[in-house]
Design a protein around this motif. Structure first.
Motif, PDB file in Angstrom:
ATOM      1  N   ILE A   1       0.669  -1.091  -0.034  1.00  0.00           N
ATOM      2  CA  ILE A   1      -0.198  -0.188   0.060  1.00  0.00           C
ATOM      3  C   ILE A   1       0.691   1.357   0.023  1.00  0.00           C
ATOM      4  CG2 ILE A   1      -1.689   1.273   1.374  1.00  0.00           C
ATOM      5  CD1 ILE A   1      -2.807  -1.207   2.261  1.00  0.00           C
ATOM      6  N   VAL A   2       1.847   1.270   0.837  1.00  0.00           N
ATOM      7  CA  VAL A   2       2.958   2.204   0.922  1.00  0.00           C
ATOM      8  C   VAL A   2       3.387   2.600  -0.590  1.00  0.00           C
ATOM      9  CG1 VAL A   2       5.083   3.348   1.757  1.00  0.00           C
ATOM     10  CG2 VAL A   2       3.214   2.278   3.334  1.00  0.00           C
ATOM     11  N   VAL A   3       4.017   1.703  -1.098  1.00  0.00           N
ATOM     12  CA  VAL A   3       4.629   1.838  -2.393  1.00  0.00           C
ATOM     13  C   VAL A   3       3.518   2.342  -3.404  1.00  0.00           C
ATOM     14  CG1 VAL A   3       5.742   0.529  -4.138  1.00  0.00           C
ATOM     15  CG2 VAL A   3       6.343   0.101  -1.899  1.00  0.00           C
ATOM     16  N   ALA A   4       2.320   1.688  -3.422  1.00  0.00           N
ATOM     17  CA  ALA A   4       1.412   2.239  -4.513  1.00  0.00           C
ATOM     18  C   ALA A   4       1.026   3.669  -4.231  1.00  0.00           C
ATOM     19  CB  ALA A   4       0.074   1.328  -4.212  1.00  0.00           C
ATOM     20  N   GLN A   5       1.092   4.212  -2.926  1.00  0.00           N
ATOM     21  CA  GLN A   5       0.839   5.616  -2.532  1.00  0.00           C
ATOM     22  C   GLN A   5       2.153   6.563  -2.816  1.00  0.00           C
ATOM     23  OE1 GLN A   5      -2.172   7.073  -1.798  1.00  0.00           O
ATOM     24  NE2 GLN A   5      -2.946   5.180  -1.869  1.00  0.00           N
TER      25      GLN A   5
END
Length: 77
Positions: free
Chosen positions: A45-49
């Motif tokens: 999720i952090v990488v996508a954001q």
């Protein structure tokens, strides 16, 4: 003589590290695996954001550097 000192130094280092290597990994239970799966999911999720934010910043910089947006005349019928 120097090789003997190196051998005993390495032996001492390995001897001091052996209690740290005696910690059980999977014998603790299944909860450790669940925690790692949860952390991996949070990382995705952090990488996508992060990619989304970098894309938005790139668009913002392109708009600021380009000046006015180019317009085209359209004829409406």
């Amino acid at each position: 003589m120097k090789q003997g000192v190196m051998f005993f130094s390495l032996l001492l280092l390995v001897g001091m590290a052996s209690p740290a290597l005696a910690i059980g990994n999977f014998t603790e239970g299944f909860s450790g695996l669940i925690i790692w799966v949860f952390l991996a999911y949070c990382g995705i999720i952090v990488v996508a954001q992060l990619f989304s934010a970098l894309y938005a910043i790139g668009n913002l910089l392109n708009d600021l550097a380009g000046g006015k947006p180019k317009t085209r005349k359209m004829s409406l019928r």
